[in-house]
Design an enzyme around this catalytic site. Sequence first.
Site, PDB file in Angstrom:
ATOM      1  N   ASN A   1       0.874  -1.179   0.000  1.00  6.57           N
ATOM      2  CA  ASN A   1       0.000   0.000   0.000  1.00  6.57           C
ATOM      3  C   ASN A   1       0.910   1.229   0.000  1.00  6.57           C
ATOM      4  OD1 ASN A   1       0.468   1.095   2.732  1.00  6.57           O
ATOM      5  ND2 ASN A   1      -0.559  -0.744   3.481  1.00  6.57           N
TER       6      ASN A   1
ATOM      7  N   ASN B   1      -8.177  -7.675   9.757  1.00 10.16           N
ATOM      8  CA  ASN B   1      -8.185  -8.387   8.479  1.00 10.16           C
ATOM      9  C   ASN B   1      -8.214  -9.911   8.631  1.00 10.16           C
ATOM     10  OD1 ASN B   1      -5.956  -5.829   7.673  1.00 10.16           O
ATOM     11  ND2 ASN B   1      -7.973  -5.969   6.751  1.00 10.16           N
TER      12      ASN B   1
ATOM     13  N   ARG C   1       0.161 -11.424   2.142  1.00 15.34           N
ATOM     14  CA  ARG C   1      -0.743 -11.573   3.279  1.00 15.34           C
ATOM     15  C   ARG C   1      -1.566 -12.860   3.205  1.00 15.34           C
ATOM     16  NH1 ARG C   1      -3.510  -6.759   6.345  1.00 15.34           N
ATOM     17  NH2 ARG C   1      -3.306  -8.389   7.937  1.00 15.34           N
TER      18      ARG C   1
ATOM     19  N   ARG D   1      -9.008  -3.650  -2.312  1.00 19.06           N
ATOM     20  CA  ARG D   1      -8.634  -4.959  -1.764  1.00 19.06           C
ATOM     21  C   ARG D   1      -9.743  -5.991  -1.959  1.00 19.06           C
ATOM     22  NH1 ARG D   1      -4.330  -4.831   1.910  1.00 19.06           N
ATOM     23  NH2 ARG D   1      -2.768  -3.383   1.087  1.00 19.06           N
TER      24      ARG D   1
ATOM     25  N   HIS E   1      -8.519   0.334   2.600  1.00 22.64           N
ATOM     26  CA  HIS E   1      -9.521  -0.459   3.312  1.00 22.64           C
ATOM     27  C   HIS E   1     -10.605   0.503   3.790  1.00 22.64           C
ATOM     28  CE1 HIS E   1      -6.587  -3.916   4.576  1.00 22.64           C
ATOM     29  NE2 HIS E   1      -7.446  -4.389   3.709  1.00 22.64           N
TER      30      HIS E   1
ATOM     31  N   ASP F   1     -11.994   0.720   6.588  1.00 21.08           N
ATOM     32  CA  ASP F   1     -11.784   1.241   7.946  1.00 21.08           C
ATOM     33  C   ASP F   1     -10.723   2.336   8.022  1.00 21.08           C
ATOM     34  OD1 ASP F   1      -9.400  -0.192   7.830  1.00 21.08           O
ATOM     35  OD2 ASP F   1      -9.875  -1.555   9.476  1.00 21.08           O
TER      36      ASP F   1
ATOM     37  N   ALA G   1       3.087   0.904   8.209  1.00 21.69           N
ATOM     38  CA  ALA G   1       2.548  -0.242   7.457  1.00 21.69           C
ATOM     39  C   ALA G   1       1.157   0.078   6.911  1.00 21.69           C
ATOM     40  CB  ALA G   1       2.481  -1.471   8.346  1.00 21.69           C
TER      41      ALA G   1
ATOM     42  N   CYS H   1      -7.402  -1.096  12.845  1.00 24.84           N
ATOM     43  CA  CYS H   1      -6.802  -2.255  12.148  1.00 24.84           C
ATOM     44  C   CYS H   1      -6.192  -3.249  13.103  1.00 24.84           C
ATOM     45  CB  CYS H   1      -5.671  -1.821  11.238  1.00 24.84           C
ATOM     46  SG  CYS H   1      -6.008  -0.518  10.095  1.00 24.84           S
TER      47      CYS H   1
HETATM   48  N1  ARG Z   1       0.074  -3.486   5.720  1.00 23.20           N
HETATM   49  C1  ARG Z   1      -1.270  -3.951   5.868  1.00 23.20           C
HETATM   50  C2  ARG Z   1      -1.911  -4.132   4.498  1.00 23.20           C
HETATM   51  O1  ARG Z   1      -1.586  -3.406   3.605  1.00 23.20           O
HETATM   52  C3  ARG Z   1      -2.053  -2.994   6.710  1.00 23.20           C
HETATM   53  C4  ARG Z   1      -3.442  -3.459   7.013  1.00 23.20           C
HETATM   54  C5  ARG Z   1      -4.248  -2.457   7.790  1.00 23.20           C
HETATM   55  N2  ARG Z   1      -5.503  -2.981   8.148  1.00 23.20           N
HETATM   56  C6  ARG Z   1      -6.682  -2.380   8.043  1.00 23.20           C
HETATM   57  N3  ARG Z   1      -7.727  -2.982   8.494  1.00 23.20           N
HETATM   58  N4  ARG Z   1      -6.816  -1.217   7.455  1.00 23.20           N
HETATM   59  O2  ARG Z   1      -2.722  -5.004   4.282  1.00 23.20           O
END
Ligand code: ARG
Length: 270
Positions: free
Chosen positions: A19, A69, A88, A139, A168, A170, A258, A264
Amino acid sequence: MSRLLVCPPDYFSVAYEINPWMRLSNRVNPERARAQWSGLMKVLEEDVGAVLVRMKPAPGLPDMVFTANAGTVCGRRAVPSRFRHPERQREEPYFEAWFRKQGYEVQKLDDDLYFEGAGDLLGFPDSVQGAWFGGYRQRSDIRAYVRLGELFSREIIPLELVDSRFYHLDTCFCPLSGGELLYYPTAFDSYAKTVIAERVGEPFRLVVTETEALRFACNAVCVGKHVVLPAGCPRAMTLLETRGYQPHPVPLDEFMKAGGSAKCLTLALE
Ligand code: ARG
C-alpha cells in the site's frame, strides 16, 4: 461487553510494499512499536473496558498484528479473509485455525473472491439489524458482498474506494454507536458518497479533514461512548466530544508505517 481479537507485534515490520504507506526504507522501530501497541491495549482494557483476546503471532508474518483483516465474525459464524496480496495470503491458515479452535462455524468464500475481513466490512456498533457497508476495488471484490449478504442475511451496501491511500474501508469510514459516521468523503466515488448520504442523515455525518484523515482519524475503535483513535487528530476529537463521545488518543505512528492504526489492530468478536 466488547471482546476484541488482537495479536502482539512480535514480528511486526515493513517487509514488503503493498500500500502507498509502506516503504521498505522506512523501518519500524520494534521497541517503539511494542510500547505503542501495549499503550493501545492498556487504554482498551482499562479506560474502555474491552476484553482483549490475544492470539499468538507467527514469525515471517509482519502484518498479522492487523487482526481487523482476520475475517469477519457474526454471532458464532466466521468468514476468514482471502487476501489480495500473496504476502498476506500466508496469514490465512493462522486466522482460519484460530476461528476453528475458538469454536466458530467457519464459512469459506470461493477462492476467486478477495475479501479482507472487518477492514472492509463495517456496520454500526450495537445495532442488531441495519445494513453493513462493504469497501471494494482496492482490496476486497464487490462480488464478495453478494455472497456475504446471503450468508449473514444482511443488507450489505458496497462502497467504492477510489484513493489508494485509503485502501480499506476502515481507513476512511467509522460508524459510531450512536448512529453517527466519522468519515472522509473524498476517499469514495460519487455514487458511494450519495449512498452514504442517503443512509446517514446530515446531522449524523462527521466529516474528517484531509490532514487528519491522513493521520488515520477514521481508523478508530468505538465501544459505547468511548472512541480510541490515533493521536494527532484534535479536530476529530472535538467533533466526537460535541456528540457526547469520550475520545482516547493513542500514539500509533509506528503502525502507520505499514498503513494501519487503532482499528486495524483489533477485530470485534461480537
Ligand atoms: N500493511 C497492511 C496491508 O496493507 C495494513 C493493514 C491495515 N488494516 C486495516 N484494516 N486497514 O494489508
